[in-house]
Design a protein around this motif. Structure first.
Motif, PDB file in Angstrom:
ATOM      1  N   ALA A 138       0.822  -1.221   0.000  1.00 45.97           N
ATOM      2  CA  ALA A 138       0.000   0.000   0.000  1.00 45.97           C
ATOM      3  C   ALA A 138       0.850   1.263   0.000  1.00 45.97           C
ATOM      4  O   ALA A 138       0.566   2.213  -0.739  1.00 45.97           O
ATOM      5  N   LEU A 139       1.897   1.290   0.824  1.00 45.69           N
ATOM      6  CA  LEU A 139       2.700   2.508   0.959  1.00 45.69           C
ATOM      7  C   LEU A 139       3.244   3.007  -0.381  1.00 45.69           C
ATOM      8  O   LEU A 139       3.213   4.222  -0.644  1.00 45.69           O
ATOM      9  N   PRO A 140       3.736   2.134  -1.274  1.00 44.24           N
ATOM     10  CA  PRO A 140       4.269   2.637  -2.549  1.00 44.24           C
ATOM     11  C   PRO A 140       3.223   3.275  -3.459  1.00 44.24           C
ATOM     12  O   PRO A 140       3.591   3.909  -4.454  1.00 44.24           O
ATOM     13  N   THR A 141       1.942   3.127  -3.140  1.00 48.71           N
ATOM     14  CA  THR A 141       0.901   3.721  -3.988  1.00 48.71           C
ATOM     15  C   THR A 141       0.566   5.151  -3.577  1.00 48.71           C
ATOM     16  O   THR A 141      -0.147   5.847  -4.305  1.00 48.71           O
ATOM     17  N   PHE A 142       1.070   5.602  -2.423  1.00 49.44           N
ATOM     18  CA  PHE A 142       0.720   6.930  -1.924  1.00 49.44           C
ATOM     19  C   PHE A 142       1.667   7.986  -2.497  1.00 49.44           C
ATOM     20  O   PHE A 142       2.868   7.972  -2.217  1.00 49.44           O
ATOM     21  N   GLU A 143       1.121   8.910  -3.265  1.00 48.59           N
ATOM     22  CA  GLU A 143       1.931  10.024  -3.748  1.00 48.59           C
ATOM     23  C   GLU A 143       2.282  10.948  -2.584  1.00 48.59           C
ATOM     24  O   GLU A 143       1.518  11.102  -1.635  1.00 48.59           O
ATOM     25  N   LEU A 144       3.454  11.566  -2.666  1.00 44.52           N
ATOM     26  CA  LEU A 144       3.865  12.499  -1.625  1.00 44.52           C
ATOM     27  C   LEU A 144       3.013  13.765  -1.679  1.00 44.52           C
ATOM     28  O   LEU A 144       2.639  14.243  -2.756  1.00 44.52           O
ATOM     29  N   THR A 145       2.733  14.308  -0.506  1.00 42.06           N
ATOM     30  CA  THR A 145       2.090  15.615  -0.417  1.00 42.06           C
ATOM     31  C   THR A 145       3.066  16.714  -0.796  1.00 42.06           C
ATOM     32  O   THR A 145       2.698  17.716  -1.416  1.00 42.06           O
ATOM     33  N   ALA A 146       4.328  16.532  -0.419  1.00 42.48           N
ATOM     34  CA  ALA A 146       5.379  17.523  -0.671  1.00 42.48           C
ATOM     35  C   ALA A 146       6.724  16.821  -0.562  1.00 42.48           C
ATOM     36  O   ALA A 146       6.811  15.704  -0.040  1.00 42.48           O
ATOM     37  N   PRO A 147       7.801  17.439  -1.037  1.00 48.07           N
ATOM     38  CA  PRO A 147       9.127  16.836  -0.871  1.00 48.07           C
ATOM     39  C   PRO A 147       9.459  16.651   0.606  1.00 48.07           C
ATOM     40  O   PRO A 147       9.034  17.445   1.450  1.00 48.07           O
ATOM     41  N   PRO A 148      10.221  15.607   0.953  1.00 44.24           N
ATOM     42  CA  PRO A 148      10.580  15.371   2.360  1.00 44.24           C
ATOM     43  C   PRO A 148      11.263  16.580   2.987  1.00 44.24           C
ATOM     44  O   PRO A 148      12.105  17.235   2.366  1.00 44.24           O
ATOM     45  N   GLY A 149      10.850  16.877   4.229  1.00 41.41           N
ATOM     46  CA  GLY A 149      11.461  17.965   4.981  1.00 41.41           C
ATOM     47  C   GLY A 149      10.939  19.345   4.661  1.00 41.41           C
ATOM     48  O   GLY A 149      11.386  20.323   5.262  1.00 41.41           O
ATOM     49  N   ARG A 150       9.982  19.455   3.749  1.00 41.57           N
ATOM     50  CA  ARG A 150       9.522  20.773   3.291  1.00 41.57           C
ATOM     51  C   ARG A 150       8.683  21.484   4.349  1.00 41.57           C
ATOM     52  O   ARG A 150       8.903  22.651   4.655  1.00 41.57           O
ATOM     53  N   PHE A 151       7.693  20.806   4.902  1.00 48.19           N
ATOM     54  CA  PHE A 151       6.851  21.396   5.940  1.00 48.19           C
ATOM     55  C   PHE A 151       6.079  20.289   6.642  1.00 48.19           C
ATOM     56  O   PHE A 151       6.174  19.120   6.290  1.00 48.19           O
ATOM     57  N   TRP A 152       5.308  20.666   7.655  1.00 51.64           N
ATOM     58  CA  TRP A 152       4.529  19.715   8.451  1.00 51.64           C
ATOM     59  C   TRP A 152       3.284  19.292   7.685  1.00 51.64           C
ATOM     60  O   TRP A 152       2.523  20.139   7.205  1.00 51.64           O
ATOM     61  N   ALA A 153       3.078  17.984   7.547  1.00 52.17           N
ATOM     62  CA  ALA A 153       1.866  17.453   6.922  1.00 52.17           C
ATOM     63  C   ALA A 153       1.529  16.137   7.610  1.00 52.17           C
ATOM     64  O   ALA A 153       2.270  15.157   7.502  1.00 52.17           O
ATOM     65  N   TYR A 154       0.437  16.135   8.324  1.00 50.71           N
ATOM     66  CA  TYR A 154       0.019  14.995   9.146  1.00 50.71           C
ATOM     67  C   TYR A 154      -0.093  13.739   8.295  1.00 50.71           C
ATOM     68  O   TYR A 154      -0.673  13.764   7.211  1.00 50.71           O
ATOM     69  N   SER A 155       0.442  12.624   8.790  1.00 49.51           N
ATOM     70  CA  SER A 155       0.468  11.407   7.977  1.00 49.51           C
ATOM     71  C   SER A 155       0.316  10.163   8.835  1.00 49.51           C
ATOM     72  O   SER A 155       1.224   9.812   9.599  1.00 49.51           O
ATOM     73  N   ASN A 156      -0.821   9.487   8.716  1.00 50.47           N
ATOM     74  CA  ASN A 156      -0.970   8.170   9.339  1.00 50.47           C
ATOM     75  C   ASN A 156       0.001   7.146   8.751  1.00 50.47           C
ATOM     76  O   ASN A 156       0.650   6.406   9.502  1.00 50.47           O
ATOM     77  N   PRO A 157       0.125   7.056   7.409  1.00 51.80           N
ATOM     78  CA  PRO A 157       1.068   6.076   6.854  1.00 51.80           C
ATOM     79  C   PRO A 157       2.496   6.273   7.344  1.00 51.80           C
ATOM     80  O   PRO A 157       3.229   5.295   7.545  1.00 51.80           O
ATOM     81  N   GLY A 158       2.911   7.522   7.549  1.00 57.66           N
ATOM     82  CA  GLY A 158       4.258   7.766   8.047  1.00 57.66           C
ATOM     83  C   GLY A 158       4.476   7.165   9.422  1.00 57.66           C
ATOM     84  O   GLY A 158       5.530   6.576   9.705  1.00 57.66           O
ATOM     85  N   MET A 159       3.475   7.289  10.294  1.00 54.09           N
ATOM     86  CA  MET A 159       3.606   6.721  11.635  1.00 54.09           C
ATOM     87  C   MET A 159       3.521   5.203  11.594  1.00 54.09           C
ATOM     88  O   MET A 159       4.192   4.505  12.367  1.00 54.09           O
ATOM     89  N   ASN A 160       2.706   4.669  10.682  1.00 51.12           N
ATOM     90  CA  ASN A 160       2.652   3.215  10.529  1.00 51.12           C
ATOM     91  C   ASN A 160       4.002   2.666  10.079  1.00 51.12           C
ATOM     92  O   ASN A 160       4.447   1.605  10.544  1.00 51.12           O
TER      93      ASN A 160
END
Length: 533
Positions: A138-160
């Motif tokens: 599943a994780l590889p199907t999620f497009e990024l909201t923004a480049p890593p480190g750019r700003f805060w964006a809440y992410s359940n998959p990131g914590m998983n």
């Protein structure tokens, strides 16, 4: 001083007025629980029990700082490094965008700066291998909201993903690791991820509202192993009071050092700004804010119709834990917490808010344009009569500067204020804005969409998701959404033939080959199934 009688009256009146069946509250002061009580019932149906401080609730995103504590213990053991790319630990790890596994670190996952978008699955697989399967497929199907480190964006998959990382380096299943590193040392005796264990204790149920306005239990209990690390712990206010005591005592609980003071400080130190009016930010799995000048460390959560609040005033060594079993926008949980903080900390009734400054108009050309947010809808920043303005789904708000890159607008017919942050990269136009912490990306607006009312009629019907029941209808040439949970409605703006924006975010209808519409996607994250398909 806390006026307990007044507080209990306020809670009881609020619960009755807003149909909240059950609530439990604990207050900690100087390592001691000075108040704990339950209100209402676990269920409005015949399995009902009185709520007590020992009643289990789903705590949703308040799970994160518990997971964060386990991760920091693994950092202390040398098994993890906050700033080492994830590829070092999981050699097969891939993301939707190639090479990202060489950039994202554990610190980014724990501070929500990885760029991974959020997603949710209230009902998913229960087998122990489901977390790894989710990371692989599943994780590889999620497009990024923004480049890593750019700003805060809440992410359940990131914590998983962070939870799975703990599995990999420890060689233990996530749930067993949490028991060993967090629940046992903190004597969180009832806290668990397993609903089969939870059901042996008094357990609160989530509730829906019927068409006639009466409450009923949701008879499908949310459960999804891949989302355990971010959202699925079950706990009590007394167990969470133990966790608060450790966090407020430099990592020590009952003379046992669960975390080092340095690890606790890292969790409670701002890693990134969330561009709010109170200059809030996020640490490592903990939110950071101020209330009337007092630093606050906190987290909140919601899942199904469970709500959770975890608030600590560290300097005053005071914590509030509040859990309830029906979310309702009219239930003034923020006001309840403010009342408790005011009385516990002897704070003034009035406190001056942030004051506007003279704006730097030279950067306005970098801000203007159209933006789309999965949770905010369609927004346009423009300059009108020498005033920076925000049009949000058809409503215009004049904006006032608090900093060079932070503005606010007053919401019409409300005293509430909306924050708008502009995280610039050099002298380039803003690619993103943050509206009340939620990211919105710059877009090029297409020409005005001509309504296809016949197609829109095909979208009409009732759709059921993990949180709400939504009904879509066409009225006076507009698509309208009705939410059953709070009986509110919103008008949509067409983005193309299948996507619509509104104050609740972006909805996209899935049209099958036979022309039927089996589901609608909300915020590119939640699939809401059609009930009348």
């Amino acid at each position: 001083m806390l006026n307990i009688y007044q507080l209990e009256q306020q809670i009881a009146e609020q619960m009755q007025a807003t149909q909240v069946p059950g609530l439990t509250l604990a207050i900690v002061k100087d390592q001691e629980v000075i108040y704990a009580r339950g209100f209402g019932v676990t269920s409005v149906e015949d399995s009902s029990l009185a709520i007590t401080p020992q009643t289990l609730f789903r705590i949703a995103s308040v799970t994160r700082p518990l997971t964060g504590t386990a991760l920091m213990r693994l950092v202390e053991q040398g098994k993890l490094d906050l700033d080492r790319p994830l590829k070092h630990y999981i050699d097969w790890l891939t993301f939707h965008e190639a090479g990202i596994e060489e950039q994202i670190t554990l610190r980014m996952l724990m501070s929500h700066t990885s760029g991974l978008r959020t997603a949710g699955e209230h009902f998913g697989p229960r087998h122990p291998e489901a977390l790894e399967a989710y990371i692989r497929t599943a994780l590889p199907t999620f497009e990024l909201t923004a480049p890593p480190g750019r700003f805060w964006a809440y992410s359940n998959p990131g914590m998983n993903l962070a939870g799975y990382l703990a599995e990999v380096v420890s060689g233990q299943p996530f749930t067993r690791l949490m028991q060993e590193l967090v629940f046992d040392p903190l004597q969180m005796r009832r806290t668990t991820f397993d609903p089969l264990v939870a059901m042996t204790y008094p357990l609160a149920q989530s509730h829906d509202v019927r068409d006639d306005g009466t409450l009923c239990v949701q008879h499908e209990f949310a459960e999804s192993v891949p989302y355990y690390p971010s959202s699925f712990a079950l706990s009590t206010v007394l167990d969470l009071a133990n966790f608060a005591s450790m966090q407020m005592n430099s990592g020590s609980f009952q003379n046992q050092q669960v975390l080092t003071p340095a690890s606790v400080q890292a969790m409670q130190t701002k890693q990134v700004s969330t561009y709010t009016l109170s200059d809030a930010g996020y640490g490592l799995t903990l939110g950071l804010d101020t209330y009337k000048g007092i630093p606050i460390v906190e987290h909140k959560g919601s899942i199904s119709t469970f709500g959770s609040r975890f608030v600590m005033a560290l300097d005053e060594r005071v914590a509030i834990v509040l859990l309830y079993n029906r979310i309702n926008a009219a239930f003034a949980v923020d006001h309840l917490i403010s009342t408790m903080l005011d009385q516990l900390l002897d704070l003034p009734a009035q406190f001056p808010g942030p004051q506007p400054i003279e704006p730097d108009t030279t950067v306005w050309p970098l801000y203007t344009g159209s933006y789309l947010g999965n949770w905010r809808g369609l927004l346009t920043i423009s300059v009108q009569n020498a005033q920076l303005c925000l049009d949000m789904n058809g409503k215009t708000l004049p904006l006032h500067a608090l900093k060079r890159d932070l503005y606010f607008g007053k919401i019409p017919e409300s005293e509430d204020r909306l924050s708008i942050g502009f995280p610039l990269e050099g002298s380039e136009p803003a690619e993103y804005i943050l509206v009340d912490t939620l990211p919105c990306q710059r877009i090029e607006r297409a020409s005005e969409i001509v309504p296809d009312l016949d197609q829109w009629q095909a979208y009409c019907g009732t759709y059921v998701g993990g949180v709400d029941v939504l009904t879509f209808r066409v009225e006076d040439g507009q698509l309208i959404i009705h939410a059953s949970s709070d009986q509110k409605e919103v008008t949509c703006i067409p983005l193309d033939t299948a996507r619509f924006a509104c104050d609740w975010g972006v909805f996209e209808f899935h049209v099958a080959q036979d022309g039927s519409v089996p589901w609608v996607t909300y915020g590119q994250a939640y699939k809401i199934m059609r009930l009348d398909a």
